[in-house]
Design a protein around this motif. Structure first.
Motif, mmCIF file in Angstrom:
data_model
loop_
_atom_site.group_PDB
_atom_site.id
_atom_site.type_symbol
_atom_site.label_atom_id
_atom_site.label_comp_id
_atom_site.label_asym_id
_atom_site.label_seq_id
_atom_site.Cartn_x
_atom_site.Cartn_y
_atom_site.Cartn_z
ATOM 1 N N ARG A 196 0.831 -1.209 0.000
ATOM 2 C CA ARG A 196 0.000 0.000 0.000
ATOM 3 C C ARG A 196 0.864 1.258 0.000
ATOM 4 N NH1 ARG A 196 -1.990 -1.755 5.974
ATOM 5 N NH2 ARG A 196 -0.066 -1.266 7.096
ATOM 6 N N THR A 197 0.253 2.375 -0.390
ATOM 7 C CA THR A 197 0.939 3.655 -0.475
ATOM 8 C C THR A 197 0.169 4.707 0.314
ATOM 9 O OG1 THR A 197 1.926 3.176 -2.633
ATOM 10 C CG2 THR A 197 1.688 5.492 -2.038
ATOM 11 N N LEU A 198 0.873 5.410 1.192
ATOM 12 C CA LEU A 198 0.268 6.443 2.024
ATOM 13 C C LEU A 198 -0.040 7.670 1.172
ATOM 14 C CD1 LEU A 198 -0.379 6.844 5.099
ATOM 15 C CD2 LEU A 198 1.772 8.140 5.219
ATOM 16 N N ALA A 331 -12.741 -19.111 -1.959
ATOM 17 C CA ALA A 331 -13.829 -18.143 -2.079
ATOM 18 C C ALA A 331 -13.931 -17.323 -0.794
ATOM 19 C CB ALA A 331 -15.140 -18.863 -2.361
ATOM 20 N N GLY A 332 -14.113 -16.022 -0.960
ATOM 21 C CA GLY A 332 -14.186 -15.139 0.194
ATOM 22 C C GLY A 332 -12.868 -14.499 0.566
ATOM 23 N N SER A 333 -11.788 -14.842 -0.141
ATOM 24 C CA SER A 333 -10.488 -14.209 0.110
ATOM 25 C C SER A 333 -10.514 -12.768 -0.388
ATOM 26 C CB SER A 333 -9.372 -14.975 -0.592
ATOM 27 O OG SER A 333 -9.257 -16.292 -0.097
ATOM 28 N N GLN A 334 -9.617 -11.955 0.169
ATOM 29 C CA GLN A 334 -9.490 -10.558 -0.226
ATOM 30 C C GLN A 334 -8.032 -10.256 -0.530
ATOM 31 O OE1 GLN A 334 -11.069 -8.931 3.452
ATOM 32 N NE2 GLN A 334 -13.006 -8.437 2.468
ATOM 33 N N TRP A 335 -7.791 -9.314 -1.441
ATOM 34 C CA TRP A 335 -6.434 -8.878 -1.738
ATOM 35 C C TRP A 335 -6.479 -7.461 -2.286
ATOM 36 C CZ3 TRP A 335 -9.057 -12.777 -4.142
ATOM 37 C CH2 TRP A 335 -9.433 -12.561 -5.484
ATOM 38 N N GLY A 341 5.788 -1.394 -6.596
ATOM 39 C CA GLY A 341 6.492 -2.232 -5.636
ATOM 40 C C GLY A 341 6.594 -3.672 -6.070
ATOM 41 N N MET A 342 6.548 -4.579 -5.079
ATOM 42 C CA MET A 342 6.830 -5.987 -5.343
ATOM 43 C C MET A 342 5.820 -6.947 -4.731
ATOM 44 S SD MET A 342 10.973 -5.804 -4.635
ATOM 45 C CE MET A 342 11.447 -7.208 -5.633
ATOM 46 N N PHE A 343 4.826 -6.430 -3.984
ATOM 47 C CA PHE A 343 4.018 -7.317 -3.162
ATOM 48 C C PHE A 343 2.519 -7.072 -3.307
ATOM 49 C CE2 PHE A 343 7.949 -6.255 -0.776
ATOM 50 C CZ PHE A 343 8.592 -7.480 -0.907
ATOM 51 N N VAL A 344 1.774 -8.181 -3.201
ATOM 52 C CA VAL A 344 0.327 -8.162 -3.022
ATOM 53 C C VAL A 344 0.039 -8.774 -1.651
ATOM 54 C CG1 VAL A 344 -1.851 -9.193 -3.795
ATOM 55 C CG2 VAL A 344 -0.261 -8.227 -5.470
ATOM 56 N N TRP A 345 -0.889 -8.144 -0.936
ATOM 57 C CA TRP A 345 -1.262 -8.603 0.411
ATOM 58 C C TRP A 345 -2.645 -9.232 0.336
ATOM 59 C CZ3 TRP A 345 1.239 -9.479 4.722
ATOM 60 C CH2 TRP A 345 0.626 -9.423 5.973
ATOM 61 N N ALA A 346 -2.774 -10.458 0.812
ATOM 62 C CA ALA A 346 -4.035 -11.186 0.723
ATOM 63 C C ALA A 346 -4.483 -11.665 2.103
ATOM 64 C CB ALA A 346 -3.893 -12.381 -0.222
ATOM 65 N N ARG A 347 -5.788 -11.897 2.202
ATOM 66 C CA ARG A 347 -6.376 -12.374 3.459
ATOM 67 C C ARG A 347 -7.358 -13.488 3.132
ATOM 68 N NH1 ARG A 347 -10.430 -10.318 7.480
ATOM 69 N NH2 ARG A 347 -9.541 -10.693 9.552
ATOM 70 N N LEU A 348 -7.134 -14.644 3.714
ATOM 71 C CA LEU A 348 -7.969 -15.805 3.483
ATOM 72 C C LEU A 348 -9.257 -15.709 4.302
ATOM 73 C CD1 LEU A 348 -5.159 -18.536 3.617
ATOM 74 C CD2 LEU A 348 -6.116 -17.414 1.590
ATOM 75 N N LEU A 384 -1.340 -13.307 4.057
ATOM 76 C CA LEU A 384 -0.136 -13.792 3.394
ATOM 77 C C LEU A 384 0.366 -12.734 2.423
ATOM 78 C CD1 LEU A 384 -1.001 -16.184 0.489
ATOM 79 C CD2 LEU A 384 -2.780 -15.550 2.107
ATOM 80 N N ARG A 385 1.671 -12.766 2.184
ATOM 81 C CA ARG A 385 2.313 -11.855 1.236
ATOM 82 C C ARG A 385 2.744 -12.642 0.022
ATOM 83 N NH1 ARG A 385 8.226 -9.382 2.198
ATOM 84 N NH2 ARG A 385 8.711 -11.338 1.140
ATOM 85 N N LEU A 386 2.439 -12.073 -1.154
ATOM 86 C CA LEU A 386 2.797 -12.698 -2.427
ATOM 87 C C LEU A 386 3.653 -11.727 -3.225
ATOM 88 C CD1 LEU A 386 -0.843 -13.818 -3.029
ATOM 89 C CD2 LEU A 386 1.024 -15.466 -2.841
#
Length: 408
Positions: A196-198, A331-335, A341-348, A384-386
């Motif tokens: 994310r970016t502030l 199903a129901g995950s968020q990202w 940058g280099m990363f996507v942040w996801a939530r199961l 998790l970080r991808l």
């Protein structure tokens, strides 16, 4: 010899006495789970979304080879192989300053200290600013190696609540006043681990809070050149109120090559001088030959043009990851959708534990980093970080198919 000062004889068959214990900080600060996961992913065939590794095929190997060759020939070769000043090679410091000026931050070579990677800059700041027990604020979650660094300094680390755009200024002000805080550590652009970016307005407010409440700011920017969409955000260091209290960290790792281990620190004069003393105690100075080779490279090569090509490749890789996550994650995950940058942040979804599922992922020859270790406070086991930079779009697609099977 005076018998009174003679060394007592040690019996030949005496039981050895164990050496003294390690310092407490050596046993209380754990190793990096990211580094441990990377060791597991080195086996052939694994598609890893774990490490934030630049793509090696995008390194300008020929340009760097030529820069080293030029540095090690002619009358300057002896200088390249000699001891140097702690502050760094003047030509490299000026090149760093010129790049900072181009991004809108008034900077001279005298404002810059060259470091052995930006991680060393963070370590020098911790040594310079922190006493054991001092309170450090961090984003929640935050860069894992920063947590290690502050832990080794004996600091008390307190997380600042964040939303999808970064830290919340009102929460920062409240915690700073309540906790008698010494410094805030932030990665405001394409943050590690969340990407994310502030926003600019919040950056200005952070600078005002720091000035009003008496707070040091450590602004870490290893990813700022890797923007794929959206508009450039000025550094916090460029906002009114931040001038006399912000240490800005940068690196050549993500735009040239991490093996160079070259970073830089821009800080107010008194803090920079103190960091120089800390660096003298750490390593005397950063590698002379590497500094001069990079300075030569920056003078002979259009780094911005090279980075533009890197950005184009990384943008395609980010898009490939985002395009496949819906099918790969339960199903129901968020990202999120990072602008760079280099990363996507996801939530199961509820009931999932990313740490527990990593074993299954590795059994399917795919890897990611669980999000829990990045939290200074209560961890979120579902995160998790991808990282998307290391593999081609086709490899990313295959990795996501494996991830789907592992999490299914």
């Amino acid at each position: 010899m005076d018998p009174a000062h003679a060394t007592p004889a040690v019996p030949a068959h005496a039981t050895p006495v164990a050496p003294p214990a390690f310092a407490a900080r050596a046993s209380t600060v754990g190793g990096s789970p990211v580094r441990e996961i990377l060791a597991l992913t080195e086996r052939p065939g694994v598609i890893s979304f774990a490490g934030g590794l630049p793509a090696p095929e995008l390194f300008d190997t020929a340009g760097l080879r030529a820069a080293y060759a030029a540095t090690l020939t002619g009358p300057g070769a002896a200088r390249a192989l000699q001891y140097s000043t702690t502050e760094g090679a003047p030509e490299l410091r000026e090149a760093v300053a010129a790049r900072a000026r181009a991004r809108g931050l008034a900077t001279t070579a005298g404002d810059v200290l060259v470091t052995t990677g930006s991680q060393q800059g963070l370590t020098l700041l911790a040594a310079t600013l922190l006493e054991p027990g001092d309170t450090v604020l961090v984003e929640d979650p935050t860069y894992l190696a920063a947590l290690q660094c502050f832990g080794l300094a004996g600091a008390r680390v307190v997380p600042v609540p964040c939303d999808e755009e970064g830290l919340l200024p009102d929460a920062l002000a409240e915690i700073t006043a309540r906790e008698r805080t010494k410094l805030l550590y932030t990665v405001p652009t394409f943050q590690n681990p969340t990407g994310r970016t502030l926003p600019g307005g919040r950056r200005a407010e952070v600078a005002r809070i720091a000035a009003r409440l008496g707070l040091w700011l450590v602004e870490d920017d290893p990813y700022g050149d890797l923007r794929y969409e959206g508009s450039h955000q000025p550094w916090i260091a460029a906002h009114p109120g931040a001038e006399d209290r912000t240490a800005l960290l940068g690196s050549f790792s993500k735009v040239m090559a991490p093996g160079l281990r070259l970073g830089w620190l821009r800080a107010p004069a008194a803090l920079r001088r103190a960091a120089v003393v800390a660096k003298q105690a750490a390593d005397l100075h950063t590698s002379t030959v590497d500094q001069l080779a990079v300075a030569h490279y920056l003078g002979a090569t259009d780094l911005d043009a090279h980075v533009a090509g890197v950005r184009e490749a990384y943008r395609a890789r980010r898009d490939a990851l985002l395009a496949g996550l819906g099918a790969a994650l339960p199903a129901g995950s968020q990202w999120n959708r990072p602008e760079g940058g280099m990363f996507v942040w996801a939530r199961l979804p509820a009931g999932y534990d990313a740490t527990a599922l990593l074993k299954s992922a590795l059994a399917h020859d795919v890897a990611y980093v669980p999000g829990a270790p990045f939290h200074a406070g209560a961890p979120d086991p579902r995160t998790l970080r991808l990282s998307f930079t290391t593999h081609t779009p086709d490899e990313i697609a295959e990795g996501l198919r494996r991830l789907h099977r592992a999490l299914g």
